[in-house]
Design a protein around this motif. Structure first.
Motif, PDB file in Angstrom:
ATOM      1  N   GLY A 167       0.787  -1.277  -0.064  1.00 11.92           N
ATOM      2  CA  GLY A 167      -0.103  -0.147  -0.145  1.00 11.92           C
ATOM      3  C   GLY A 167       0.938   1.425  -0.149  1.00 11.92           C
ATOM      4  O   GLY A 167       0.413   2.358  -0.115  1.00 11.92           O
ATOM      5  N   SER A 168       2.194   1.054   0.106  1.00  7.86           N
ATOM      6  CA  SER A 168       3.162   2.178   0.100  1.00  7.86           C
ATOM      7  C   SER A 168       3.985   2.543  -1.349  1.00  7.86           C
ATOM      8  O   SER A 168       4.263   1.550  -1.799  1.00  7.86           O
ATOM      9  N   GLU A 169       3.811   3.683  -1.346  1.00  9.95           N
ATOM     10  CA  GLU A 169       4.351   3.901  -2.892  1.00  9.95           C
ATOM     11  C   GLU A 169       5.791   3.660  -2.778  1.00  9.95           C
ATOM     12  O   GLU A 169       6.657   3.338  -3.733  1.00  9.95           O
ATOM     13  N   ASP A 170       6.657   4.177  -1.725  1.00  9.81           N
ATOM     14  CA  ASP A 170       8.090   4.075  -1.482  1.00  9.81           C
ATOM     15  C   ASP A 170       8.429   2.681  -0.520  1.00  9.81           C
ATOM     16  O   ASP A 170       9.575   2.574  -0.247  1.00  9.81           O
ATOM     17  N   GLY A 171       7.293   2.011  -0.133  1.00 14.02           N
ATOM     18  CA  GLY A 171       7.732   0.957   0.721  1.00 14.02           C
ATOM     19  C   GLY A 171       7.951   1.169   2.246  1.00 14.02           C
ATOM     20  O   GLY A 171       8.289   0.479   3.077  1.00 14.02           O
ATOM     21  N   GLN A 172       7.746   2.522   2.438  1.00 12.23           N
ATOM     22  CA  GLN A 172       8.160   3.137   3.910  1.00 12.23           C
ATOM     23  C   GLN A 172       6.826   3.290   4.813  1.00 12.23           C
ATOM     24  O   GLN A 172       5.818   3.765   4.143  1.00 12.23           O
ATOM     25  N   THR A 173       6.774   2.874   5.903  1.00 12.93           N
ATOM     26  CA  THR A 173       5.632   3.061   6.911  1.00 12.93           C
ATOM     27  C   THR A 173       6.093   3.772   8.155  1.00 12.93           C
ATOM     28  O   THR A 173       7.561   3.764   8.407  1.00 12.93           O
ATOM     29  N   GLN A 174       5.571   4.260   9.075  1.00 13.60           N
ATOM     30  CA  GLN A 174       5.701   4.799  10.076  1.00 13.60           C
ATOM     31  C   GLN A 174       4.996   4.264  11.390  1.00 13.60           C
ATOM     32  O   GLN A 174       3.723   4.029  11.079  1.00 13.60           O
ATOM     33  N   THR A 175       5.655   4.317  12.437  1.00 14.94           N
ATOM     34  CA  THR A 175       4.788   3.718  13.678  1.00 14.94           C
ATOM     35  C   THR A 175       3.680   4.575  14.121  1.00 14.94           C
ATOM     36  O   THR A 175       3.914   5.806  14.146  1.00 14.94           O
ATOM     37  N   CYS A 176       2.509   4.034  14.319  1.00 15.95           N
ATOM     38  CA  CYS A 176       1.594   4.615  14.718  1.00 15.95           C
ATOM     39  C   CYS A 176       1.627   5.271  16.092  1.00 15.95           C
ATOM     40  O   CYS A 176       2.073   4.807  17.072  1.00 15.95           O
ATOM     41  N   PRO A 177       1.344   6.609  16.271  1.00 20.14           N
ATOM     42  CA  PRO A 177       1.442   7.542  17.350  1.00 20.14           C
ATOM     43  C   PRO A 177       0.455   7.240  18.351  1.00 20.14           C
ATOM     44  O   PRO A 177       0.586   7.522  19.465  1.00 20.14           O
ATOM     45  N   THR A 178      -0.679   6.742  17.997  1.00 19.60           N
ATOM     46  CA  THR A 178      -1.615   6.394  19.036  1.00 19.60           C
ATOM     47  C   THR A 178      -1.387   5.149  19.857  1.00 19.60           C
ATOM     48  O   THR A 178      -1.526   5.069  21.050  1.00 19.60           O
ATOM     49  N   CYS A 179      -1.190   4.143  19.163  1.00 24.32           N
ATOM     50  CA  CYS A 179      -1.060   2.896  20.138  1.00 24.32           C
ATOM     51  C   CYS A 179       0.419   2.411  20.353  1.00 24.32           C
ATOM     52  O   CYS A 179       0.764   1.257  20.899  1.00 24.32           O
ATOM     53  N   GLY A 180       1.336   3.200  19.523  1.00 22.98           N
ATOM     54  CA  GLY A 180       2.821   3.007  19.719  1.00 22.98           C
ATOM     55  C   GLY A 180       3.311   1.665  18.957  1.00 22.98           C
ATOM     56  O   GLY A 180       4.289   1.096  19.475  1.00 22.98           O
ATOM     57  N   GLY A 181       2.477   1.396  18.011  1.00 25.04           N
ATOM     58  CA  GLY A 181       2.806   0.309  17.137  1.00 25.04           C
ATOM     59  C   GLY A 181       2.256  -1.253  17.650  1.00 25.04           C
ATOM     60  O   GLY A 181       2.351  -2.405  16.937  1.00 25.04           O
ATOM     61  N   LYS A 182       1.544  -0.994  18.853  1.00 23.83           N
ATOM     62  CA  LYS A 182       0.832  -2.319  19.032  1.00 23.83           C
ATOM     63  C   LYS A 182      -0.378  -2.721  18.330  1.00 23.83           C
ATOM     64  O   LYS A 182      -0.553  -3.950  18.325  1.00 23.83           O
ATOM     65  N   GLY A 183      -0.998  -1.940  17.642  1.00 22.34           N
ATOM     66  CA  GLY A 183      -1.990  -2.121  16.939  1.00 22.34           C
ATOM     67  C   GLY A 183      -3.568  -2.315  17.701  1.00 22.34           C
ATOM     68  O   GLY A 183      -4.381  -2.575  17.081  1.00 22.34           O
ATOM     69  N   TYR A 184      -3.419  -1.853  19.014  1.00 24.89           N
ATOM     70  CA  TYR A 184      -4.636  -2.040  19.589  1.00 24.89           C
ATOM     71  C   TYR A 184      -4.566  -1.051  21.037  1.00 24.89           C
ATOM     72  O   TYR A 184      -3.343  -0.746  21.444  1.00 24.89           O
ATOM     73  N   THR A 185      -5.656  -0.816  21.530  1.00 26.02           N
ATOM     74  CA  THR A 185      -5.975   0.194  22.839  1.00 26.02           C
ATOM     75  C   THR A 185      -6.596  -0.894  23.687  1.00 26.02           C
ATOM     76  O   THR A 185      -7.477  -1.699  23.196  1.00 26.02           O
ATOM     77  N   VAL A 186      -6.335  -0.824  24.760  1.00 28.89           N
ATOM     78  CA  VAL A 186      -6.904  -1.693  26.070  1.00 28.89           C
ATOM     79  C   VAL A 186      -7.999  -0.742  26.794  1.00 28.89           C
ATOM     80  O   VAL A 186      -7.828   0.371  27.156  1.00 28.89           O
ATOM     81  N   ARG A 187      -8.972  -1.420  27.329  1.00 27.16           N
ATOM     82  CA  ARG A 187      -9.854  -0.943  28.093  1.00 27.16           C
ATOM     83  C   ARG A 187     -10.501  -1.963  29.042  1.00 27.16           C
ATOM     84  O   ARG A 187     -10.543  -3.146  28.698  1.00 27.16           O
ATOM     85  N   THR A 188     -10.754  -1.634  30.310  1.00 23.22           N
ATOM     86  CA  THR A 188     -11.421  -2.423  31.460  1.00 23.22           C
ATOM     87  C   THR A 188     -12.643  -2.456  31.521  1.00 23.22           C
ATOM     88  O   THR A 188     -13.349  -1.217  31.478  1.00 23.22           O
TER      89      THR A 188
END
Length: 390
Positions: A167-188
């Motif tokens: 999906g990237s034109e140059d093959g580069q991605t950057q770490t998500c600022p919201t989840c810090g690269g985890k891919g999920y958020t946690v709630r109790t």
């Protein structure tokens, strides 16, 4: 040998979907790894319950399982093998049972806090799954008897050849600022089972853990484009009308090199000009002329693989059945389950019109005691008539 799925969940064979769901939830809580840390036996039972639920909560899979058992699911879109899947796979598929969240095809996890049992993160980065495709194929009875490979040119989503699915034109991605690269958020949350932590897909990156700055100019960042593919489908012998053959990984390609969907091929069996199918058996109606029925002889009948000759005994009565062993259809379960039979129902043709000479000859026969049915013969014919309606 695999255990019976109904036995695994502890439900009856006529259990409702609500009963099956409740039984699975109970088993999953009992054998959940967080409640049984390091217990391999509990982990296997947890997977076994998930495998049983995968089949029994799906009406089509359940119907095939009820008819053919475990063998009927092989290569036919049946349940996954629980032993071959990890916990994240199972949580991703059935997490909704426990009121959690599933994003796309993964990125789900849940943990229990039930009075002393520790909690742990079981979620992961989002892995997209492509959607399934459905096809219908019409088969002749001869193709059902031998099995067949069909080829289809399928129009579907395929991996973008410009960015190779990233999906990237140059093959580069950057770490998500919201989840810090985890891919999920946690709630109790509090539930009837205690305090639970649910992992939800990150709203910024969609659960992937990274974002794309320069999107591909061809697929616009999706990683897939519309294309065509020639797909071969191997259809086993013995399939029945309405059965579904699943071709894994040949459905729509998924975003960002995720898991491709499947193709579900629905079977439609054409009517045969000579035979009627009764499960594995074939039924053929043989119409004899009066002289052959009275005098006997040898007649030729069709089979799926050619011709066969059968002997007609003198005095053969309408309604007699001749069975040719092994001349029917194979079992869909495959080798070792045998073949059905070719069942020949005999009837006798009575001419609707007669010439003058034929009429005179028949009138002579009418005066002969041998051409008048006895009481025992009448009873025999009546019993066959009753058995036909049974």
């Amino acid at each position: 040998m695999k255990r019976d799925y109904y036995e695994v969940l502890g439900v009856k064979k006529d259990a409702t979907q609500q009963e099956i769901k409740a039984a699975y939830k109970k088993m999953a809580i009992k054998y959940h790894p967080d409640r049984n840390p390091g217990n391999k036996e509990a982990e296997e039972k947890f997977k076994e319950a998930a495998e049983a639920y995968d089949v029994l909560h799906d009406e089509q899979k359940r119907a095939r399982y009820d008819q053919f058992g475990h063998e009927g699911l092989n290569g036919m879109g049946g349940g996954f093998s629980g032993a071959s899947m990890n916990m994240d796979d199972i949580f991703s598929m059935f997490g909704d049972i426990f009121g959690g969240h599933m994003g796309g095809g993964g990125g789900f996890g849940f943990d229990f806090d039930l009075g002393g049992f520790g909690s742990s993160s079981r979620g992961g980065k989002q892995v997209y799954r492509g959607s399934d495709l459905r096809l219908k194929v019409s088969l002749t009875l001869n193709e059902v008897a031998t099995g067949v490979t069909k080829k289809f040119k399928v129009r579907k989503n395929v991996t973008c050849d410009h960015c190779h699915g990233s999906g990237s034109e140059d093959g580069q991605t950057q770490t998500c600022p919201t989840c810090g690269g985890k891919g999920y958020t946690v709630r109790t949350v509090n539930s009837m089972f205690g305090r639970m932590q649910t992992q939800q897909a990150c709203p910024t990156c969609g659960g992937e853990g990274h974002t794309i700055k320069n999107k591909c100019t061809k697929c616009h960042g999706e990683g897939v484009v519309t294309g065509e593919e020639l797909v071969e489908v191997k259809i086993p012998a013995g399939v029945v009308n309405g059965m579904v053959v699943t071709v894994p990984g040949k459905g729509n390609a998924a975003k960002h090199n995720g898991v491709a969907g499947d193709i579900q091929v629905f079977i439609e069996v054409q009517e045969h000009e000579d035979f009627v199918r009764e499960e594995q058996n074939l039924v053929y109606n043989l119409l004899l002329d009066v002289p052959t029925a009275a005098l006997g002889g040898t007649v030729e009948i069709p089979t799926l693989d050619g011709k066969a000759r059968i002997k007609i005994e003198p005095g053969t009565q309408p309604g007699k059945v001749v069975r040719l062993r092994g001349k029917g259809l194979p079992a869909v379960q495959g080798y070792g389950y045998g073949y059905g039979d070719l069942i020949v129902h005999i009837s006798v043709y009575i001419p609707e019109t007669l010439s003058k000479e034929e009429k005179q000859a028949m009138e002579k026969f009418a005066t002969s005691d041998n051409f008048c049915p006895s009481d025992s013969c009448r009873k025999s014919v009546f019993n066959k008539f009753k058995n036909f309606f049974k």
